[in-house]
Design an enzyme around this catalytic site. Sequence first.
Site, short mmCIF file in Angstrom:
data_model
loop_
_atom_site.label_atom_id
_atom_site.label_comp_id
_atom_site.label_asym_id
_atom_site.label_seq_id
_atom_site.Cartn_x
_atom_site.Cartn_y
_atom_site.Cartn_z
N ASN A 143 53.07 94.97 77.81
CA ASN A 143 51.95 95.95 78.10
C ASN A 143 52.33 97.12 78.98
O ASN A 143 53.40 97.36 79.49
CB ASN A 143 50.77 95.02 78.70
N HIS A 144 51.24 97.90 79.23
CA HIS A 144 51.63 99.08 80.09
C HIS A 144 52.17 98.93 81.58
O HIS A 144 51.08 98.14 82.29
CB HIS A 144 50.37 100.16 80.05
#
Length: 162
Positions: free
Chosen positions: A25-26
């Site tokens: 994920n970011h």
Amino acid sequence: MPKIEIALKLGMTANNVKNATIWGNHSSNQYTDVNLVKVKLQGKEVVVYEALKDDSWLMGEFITTMQQCGNAVIKSQNLSSAMSAAKAISDHVSDMCLGTPKGEFMATGITSDGNLYGILNDLLYSFPVVIKNKTWKFVEGFVNDFSHKKIDLKAAESKCCL
């Protein structure tokens, strides 16, 4: 963004680049994997490593750039990276509705069942998938040792948040 960075490095349009995968994920440890990236050169598809002949850039500066791309857009444009995110969402929805083009895949967030690539059960994580008839299927078996280390680092970071 990965397609654009690779295209810029090769002096071509992003339409000639396919199959970059962003794992996780970011965050500052997100990993953009180019092991299956192909580019079209002179009408022929070749793997990105062969096209660039610059493994150190792909395994170093490129990964760092992708980890910081949101901040880079904000700094360079003095604007939010919302348009970049909106374009990604649009492309994503298109692939989900119409399917991924033959020979291509996309990365999408899926809740892990704990059985693939060593990602923890119940972790929402970005995986490479192909989509056909609005049904997705994991792309399996292409992770090399370098990628596995990056994926494990990202998974360990995400584990702390469960």
